[in-house]
Scaffold this motif. Structure first.
Motif, PDB file in Angstrom:
ATOM      1  N   LEU A  76       0.815  -1.219   0.000  1.00 20.74           N
ATOM      2  CA  LEU A  76       0.000   0.000   0.000  1.00 20.74           C
ATOM      3  C   LEU A  76       0.851   1.273   0.000  1.00 20.74           C
ATOM      4  CD1 LEU A  76      -2.979  -0.865   2.387  1.00 20.74           C
ATOM      5  CD2 LEU A  76      -2.954  -0.782  -0.100  1.00 20.74           C
ATOM      6  N   PHE A  77       2.079   1.184   0.507  1.00 21.67           N
ATOM      7  CA  PHE A  77       2.936   2.377   0.506  1.00 21.67           C
ATOM      8  C   PHE A  77       3.492   2.688  -0.889  1.00 21.67           C
ATOM      9  CE2 PHE A  77       4.219   2.304   5.300  1.00 21.67           C
ATOM     10  CZ  PHE A  77       2.926   2.695   5.616  1.00 21.67           C
ATOM     11  N   ASN A  78       3.134   1.854  -1.875  1.00 21.25           N
ATOM     12  CA  ASN A  78       3.485   2.172  -3.263  1.00 21.25           C
ATOM     13  C   ASN A  78       2.480   3.131  -3.894  1.00 21.25           C
ATOM     14  OD1 ASN A  78       5.783   0.447  -3.375  1.00 21.25           O
ATOM     15  ND2 ASN A  78       4.440  -1.314  -3.690  1.00 21.25           N
ATOM     16  N   TYR A  79       1.396   3.405  -3.177  1.00 21.86           N
ATOM     17  CA  TYR A  79       0.345   4.304  -3.653  1.00 21.86           C
ATOM     18  C   TYR A  79       0.406   5.608  -2.856  1.00 21.86           C
ATOM     19  CZ  TYR A  79      -1.451  -0.140  -5.439  1.00 21.86           C
ATOM     20  OH  TYR A  79      -1.583  -1.359  -6.066  1.00 21.86           O
ATOM     21  N   LYS A  80      -0.079   6.673  -3.470  1.00 25.19           N
ATOM     22  CA  LYS A  80      -0.026   7.979  -2.822  1.00 25.19           C
ATOM     23  C   LYS A  80      -1.300   8.745  -3.135  1.00 25.19           C
ATOM     24  CE  LYS A  80       3.355  11.666  -2.037  1.00 25.19           C
ATOM     25  NZ  LYS A  80       4.697  12.168  -2.391  1.00 25.19           N
ATOM     26  N   ALA A  81      -1.702   9.634  -2.218  1.00 24.90           N
ATOM     27  CA  ALA A  81      -2.920  10.421  -2.443  1.00 24.90           C
ATOM     28  C   ALA A  81      -2.714  11.864  -2.010  1.00 24.90           C
ATOM     29  CB  ALA A  81      -4.101   9.810  -1.688  1.00 24.90           C
ATOM     30  N   ARG A  82      -3.376  12.755  -2.694  1.00 20.52           N
ATOM     31  CA  ARG A  82      -3.433  14.168  -2.349  1.00 20.52           C
ATOM     32  C   ARG A  82      -4.833  14.650  -2.703  1.00 20.52           C
ATOM     33  NH1 ARG A  82      -3.229  16.844  -7.264  1.00 20.52           N
ATOM     34  NH2 ARG A  82      -2.418  15.556  -8.976  1.00 20.52           N
ATOM     35  N   TYR A  83      -5.164  15.842  -2.254  1.00 16.33           N
ATOM     36  CA  TYR A  83      -6.470  16.405  -2.570  1.00 16.33           C
ATOM     37  C   TYR A  83      -6.366  17.463  -3.654  1.00 16.33           C
ATOM     38  CZ  TYR A  83      -9.111  14.323   1.303  1.00 16.33           C
ATOM     39  OH  TYR A  83      -9.762  13.454   2.144  1.00 16.33           O
ATOM     40  N   GLU A  84      -7.365  17.471  -4.541  1.00 16.21           N
ATOM     41  CA  GLU A  84      -7.688  18.618  -5.374  1.00 16.21           C
ATOM     42  C   GLU A  84      -9.070  19.069  -4.928  1.00 16.21           C
ATOM     43  OE1 GLU A  84      -7.427  17.981  -9.563  1.00 16.21           O
ATOM     44  OE2 GLU A  84      -5.231  17.836  -9.553  1.00 16.21           O
ATOM     45  N   CYS A  85      -9.120  20.200  -4.223  1.00 17.75           N
ATOM     46  CA  CYS A  85     -10.348  20.620  -3.526  1.00 17.75           C
ATOM     47  C   CYS A  85     -10.756  19.492  -2.580  1.00 17.75           C
ATOM     48  CB  CYS A  85     -11.444  20.994  -4.520  1.00 17.75           C
ATOM     49  SG  CYS A  85     -11.004  22.423  -5.540  1.00 17.75           S
ATOM     50  N   ASP A  86     -11.935  18.911  -2.737  1.00 20.44           N
ATOM     51  CA  ASP A  86     -12.390  17.843  -1.834  1.00 20.44           C
ATOM     52  C   ASP A  86     -12.200  16.454  -2.427  1.00 20.44           C
ATOM     53  OD1 ASP A  86     -13.205  19.748   0.013  1.00 20.44           O
ATOM     54  OD2 ASP A  86     -15.220  19.892  -0.844  1.00 20.44           O
ATOM     55  N   THR A  87     -11.590  16.366  -3.595  1.00 20.88           N
ATOM     56  CA  THR A  87     -11.466  15.086  -4.297  1.00 20.88           C
ATOM     57  C   THR A  87     -10.074  14.498  -4.130  1.00 20.88           C
ATOM     58  OG1 THR A  87     -13.060  15.801  -5.973  1.00 20.88           O
ATOM     59  CG2 THR A  87     -11.667  13.926  -6.524  1.00 20.88           C
ATOM     60  N   PRO A  88      -9.968  13.256  -3.640  1.00 19.71           N
ATOM     61  CA  PRO A  88      -8.650  12.637  -3.559  1.00 19.71           C
ATOM     62  C   PRO A  88      -8.149  12.249  -4.951  1.00 19.71           C
ATOM     63  CG  PRO A  88     -10.329  11.065  -2.890  1.00 19.71           C
ATOM     64  CD  PRO A  88     -11.036  12.369  -3.120  1.00 19.71           C
ATOM     65  N   ILE A  89      -6.874  12.516  -5.196  1.00 18.80           N
ATOM     66  CA  ILE A  89      -6.214  12.111  -6.432  1.00 18.80           C
ATOM     67  C   ILE A  89      -5.212  11.030  -6.066  1.00 18.80           C
ATOM     68  CG2 ILE A  89      -4.888  12.841  -8.428  1.00 18.80           C
ATOM     69  CD1 ILE A  89      -7.622  14.231  -8.183  1.00 18.80           C
ATOM     70  N   LEU A  90      -5.419   9.823  -6.595  1.00 21.22           N
ATOM     71  CA  LEU A  90      -4.551   8.690  -6.264  1.00 21.22           C
ATOM     72  C   LEU A  90      -3.490   8.509  -7.335  1.00 21.22           C
ATOM     73  CD1 LEU A  90      -7.020   8.104  -4.398  1.00 21.22           C
ATOM     74  CD2 LEU A  90      -6.423   5.692  -4.624  1.00 21.22           C
ATOM     75  N   THR A  91      -2.250   8.334  -6.886  1.00 19.65           N
ATOM     76  CA  THR A  91      -1.144   8.042  -7.786  1.00 19.65           C
ATOM     77  C   THR A  91      -0.763   6.579  -7.632  1.00 19.65           C
ATOM     78  OG1 THR A  91      -0.311  10.307  -7.540  1.00 19.65           O
ATOM     79  CG2 THR A  91       1.196   8.661  -8.454  1.00 19.65           C
ATOM     80  N   MET A  92      -0.805   5.842  -8.735  1.00 19.67           N
ATOM     81  CA  MET A  92      -0.482   4.421  -8.742  1.00 19.67           C
ATOM     82  C   MET A  92       1.042   4.224  -8.764  1.00 19.67           C
ATOM     83  SD  MET A  92      -3.454   3.110  -8.603  1.00 19.67           S
ATOM     84  CE  MET A  92      -4.983   4.041  -8.511  1.00 19.67           C
TER      85      MET A  92
END
Length: 238
Positions: A67-83
């Motif tokens: 799971l630590f191979n994935y990353k997330a940040r927010y754009e406004c209220d929407t999470p953006i997931l990086t694979m």
């Protein structure tokens, strides 16, 4: 009568993890509400049995490898997931579920928190530079604070596991936020896991087990809402 305050340090880092158990984002400031850092661990990867992705398997969580191979940040209220390959998916699009399911090898969905909390223990997690220095001394090399996925890193001039002394006390962070420290944070094998350039290191948890009852940092409830910023003073209230 004014309440006595003792400065215990300053906020060095603020971290938010939009999706539980994957990597998150570093912030210069953050809003704090009764749930904690706004948006922190508001989402989780959920399997068909309703268990949330984690580094361990319990009644509520399922261990999911990598799971630590994935990353997330927010754009406004929407999470953006990086694979792991760098591809990004918006959390409000169905294709993120397909991508996660294919990569993990079983059906999952990205789920927003409902009645069951995504937190392991509590809303806000805190560690200090003094505790990091003590652990680094015990281990014989510098320990990176990212291992502990804390919401706040407090820079202090003290030595040792300073935050242990804060349990059951109030801390004011910045001009408005007040936290009540509830308990030490019990640690598991997730702190050993590789993330970004950090390698797997089983010595970290073993050192804490041997020297500090497998705890590191503390967790807190929110007493008074507001905003916190890097550089804010942290004051212990008398």
């Amino acid at each position: 009568m004014n309440q006595k305050k003792e400065c215990i340090g300053r906020v060095k880092e603020i971290n938010r993890f939009p999706v539980k158990s994957i990597l998150g984002e570093s912030l210069s400031s953050a809003l704090v509400d009764n749930r904690g850092i706004l948006g922190d661990r508001l989402w989780a990867i959920k399997n068909e049995n309703g268990k949330f992705g984690s580094g361990k398997t319990t009644r509520r969580f399922q261990q999911m490898e990598g799971l630590f191979n994935y990353k997330a940040r927010y754009e406004c209220d929407t999470p953006i997931l990086t694979m792991p390959d760098g591809t990004e998916y918006r959390g409000d699009q169905e294709r993120v579920n397909k991508a996660l399911s294919e990569l993990l090898g079983f059906p999952v969905t990205l789920a927003k928190e409902e009645s069951i909390s995504h937190f392991d223990e509590g809303p806000i997690s805190i560690i200090t530079t003094s505790a990091l220095n003590m652990l680094s001394k015990d281990l014989g090399e510098i320990v990176d604070p990212r291992r502990f996925r804390a919401n706040m890193l407090i820079e202090t001039e003290a030595t040792g596991f300073l935050e242990d002394e804060w349990v059951d006390r109030l801390i004011q962070v910045g001009a408005s936020v007040t936290l009540k420290i509830i308990a030490p944070l019990q640690r598991c094998i997730m702190i050993n896991n590789p993330q970004e350039e950090l390698k797997q290191d089983a010595r970290i948890l073993r050192t804490l087990v041997n020297n500090h009852a497998a705890t590191f940092g503390v967790w807190a409830k929110v007493v008074r809402y507001g905003e916190v910023s890097v550089g804010d003073e942290a004051m212990l209230l008398e």
